[in-house]
Write a protein that holds these residues in place. Structure first.
Motif, PDB file in Angstrom:
ATOM      1  N   UNK A 191      -2.653 -11.749   5.335  1.00 11.21           N
ATOM      2  CA  UNK A 191      -3.091 -10.539   6.024  1.00 11.21           C
ATOM      3  C   UNK A 191      -4.137  -9.792   5.238  1.00 11.21           C
ATOM      4  N   UNK A 192      -3.984  -8.457   5.198  1.00 15.32           N
ATOM      5  CA  UNK A 192      -4.990  -7.601   4.598  1.00 15.32           C
ATOM      6  C   UNK A 192      -5.969  -7.100   5.639  1.00 15.32           C
ATOM      7  N   UNK A 193      -6.661  -6.022   5.320  1.00 10.95           N
ATOM      8  CA  UNK A 193      -7.591  -5.393   6.265  1.00 10.95           C
ATOM      9  C   UNK A 193      -8.674  -6.355   6.729  1.00 10.95           C
ATOM     10  N   UNK A 194      -9.078  -7.269   5.855  1.00  8.51           N
ATOM     11  CA  UNK A 194     -10.120  -8.241   6.195  1.00  8.51           C
ATOM     12  C   UNK A 194      -9.573  -9.647   6.394  1.00  8.51           C
ATOM     13  N   UNK A 195      -8.249  -9.758   6.490  1.00 10.26           N
ATOM     14  CA  UNK A 195      -7.589 -11.055   6.738  1.00 10.26           C
ATOM     15  C   UNK A 195      -7.943 -12.072   5.661  1.00 10.26           C
ATOM     16  N   UNK A 196      -7.975 -11.610   4.416  1.00 15.57           N
ATOM     17  CA  UNK A 196      -8.331 -12.513   3.315  1.00 15.57           C
ATOM     18  C   UNK A 196      -7.406 -12.327   2.114  1.00 15.57           C
ATOM     19  N   UNK A 197      -6.169 -11.928   2.366  1.00 14.44           N
ATOM     20  CA  UNK A 197      -5.213 -11.719   1.287  1.00 14.44           C
ATOM     21  C   UNK A 197      -4.005 -12.639   1.462  1.00 14.44           C
ATOM     22  N   UNK A 198      -3.524 -13.125   0.321  1.00 15.11           N
ATOM     23  CA  UNK A 198      -2.286 -13.886   0.268  1.00 15.11           C
ATOM     24  C   UNK A 198      -1.307 -13.081  -0.579  1.00 15.11           C
ATOM     25  N   UNK A 199      -0.182 -12.698   0.025  1.00 16.96           N
ATOM     26  CA  UNK A 199       0.854 -11.954  -0.678  1.00 16.96           C
ATOM     27  C   UNK A 199       1.997 -12.914  -1.019  1.00 16.96           C
ATOM     28  N   UNK A 200       2.509 -12.782  -2.234  1.00 17.78           N
ATOM     29  CA  UNK A 200       3.477 -13.755  -2.748  1.00 17.78           C
ATOM     30  C   UNK A 200       4.649 -13.014  -3.378  1.00 17.78           C
ATOM     31  N   UNK A 201       5.870 -13.342  -2.931  1.00 12.26           N
ATOM     32  CA  UNK A 201       7.057 -12.792  -3.564  1.00 12.26           C
ATOM     33  C   UNK A 201       7.621 -13.790  -4.564  1.00 12.26           C
ATOM     34  N   UNK A 202       8.262 -13.249  -5.606  1.00 14.85           N
ATOM     35  CA  UNK A 202       8.833 -14.075  -6.661  1.00 14.85           C
ATOM     36  C   UNK A 202      10.223 -13.548  -7.013  1.00 14.85           C
ATOM     37  N   UNK A 203      11.006 -14.364  -7.681  1.00 10.01           N
ATOM     38  CA  UNK A 203      12.359 -13.987  -8.094  1.00 10.01           C
ATOM     39  C   UNK A 203      12.463 -13.964  -9.611  1.00 10.01           C
ATOM     40  N   UNK A 204      13.234 -13.013 -10.120  1.00  8.07           N
ATOM     41  CA  UNK A 204      13.477 -12.900 -11.554  1.00  8.07           C
ATOM     42  C   UNK A 204      14.335 -14.069 -12.033  1.00  8.07           C
ATOM     43  N   UNK A 205      14.127 -14.490 -13.263  1.00  7.59           N
ATOM     44  CA  UNK A 205      14.897 -15.613 -13.800  1.00  7.59           C
ATOM     45  C   UNK A 205      16.392 -15.311 -13.868  1.00  7.59           C
TER      46      UNK A 205
END
Length: 247
Positions: A191-205
């Motif tokens: 997504x993003x305002x210009x449709x050029x973002x990748x958002x990534x979630x991560x988990x703590x060890x």
């Protein structure tokens, strides 16, 4: 609305309370062993949600093929079993017209593709799309987790335990690997305002250690538990999330 341990619930995060509006159709003994995991709203506004063994079970027995993929109809809240004997439901997606369904069972290391008929509510022609063991032959357990799919048929898939998000097309051709300073990569969004973002979630060890004290200001070592944003060079033609069509 949230998918919780026993089913679908209304949640008040200020009061830290949930109220179930629907329970999964399983007996009491099975319900105690299971919890919700990943899900998606389909193009017609219905909810698909997968269950898996809950944490106390996985710590003692590991993950067993006791999971189910349910479809909850938005019109009447009826529940249909779509897949049984699953391990960890993750990474679900539909193509633009809803005729193709993509579903990840993490411990098979595989993303599966199906034909879907919304008139009959049936899946058919199950076959593997991509097997992460072929992408990561050097890894012992490259578990595909959450994913996003663009309207162009390109997947952005978090691979748990590898520090990587991989981008691949509908022919399972790997196009790029995004490296993060965290081992446990859990999901993606476009997504993003210009449709050029990748958002990534991560988990703590130490996610599985319920009594551990985690300092979010600690930036040493593995940086799992943070939300990341990757600025992409081009627009990705992301697909809008479908909305629940029920009350």
């Amino acid at each position: 609305m949230v998918c919780a341990k026993f089913g679908l619930a209304k949640a008040d995060f200020r009061l830290k309370q949930i109220e179930y509006v629907l329970r999964f159709p399983s007996d009491d003994a099975t319900s105690l062993r299971m919890r919700s995991n990943d899900g998606i709203i389909d193009p017609w506004g219905n909810l698909w949600i997968g269950t898996m063994n809950d944490f106390p079970i996985t710590k003692k027995e590991g993950v067993l093929p006791e999971g189910t993929l349910y479809r909850i109809d938005a019109s009447d809240m009826s529940v249909k079993i779509m897949l049984e004997n699953t391990q960890i439901s993750n990474g679900l997606a539909f193509n633009k017209d809803g005729s193709k369904f993509y579903w990840t069972d993490s411990l098979t290391f595989t993303v599966w593709q199906f034909d879907y008929n919304n008139e009959t509510k049936e899946l058919s022609d199950r076959k593997p799309l991509i097997d992460m063991r072929n992408v990561f032959p050097e890894q012992d357990s490259p578990e595909p987790d959450g994913l996003s799919r663009s309207n162009d048929g390109v997947f952005y898939h978090a691979v748990f335990g590898t520090s990587l998000v991989i981008r691949y097309n509908s022919d399972a051709e790997v196009l790029h690997k995004y490296v993060l300073p965290a081992c446990r990569i859990t999901s993606t969004a476009l997504g993003g305002a210009n449709d050029d973002k990748l958002f990534i979630t991560t988990a703590h060890l130490h996610l599985d250690e319920f009594d551990v004290s985690i300092d979010p200001e600690d930036r040493a070592g593995d940086l799992g538990g943070f939300l990341y944003r990757c600025d992409l060079p081009d627009k990705v033609n992301s697909s809008a999330k479908a909305l629940w069509a029920g009350k």
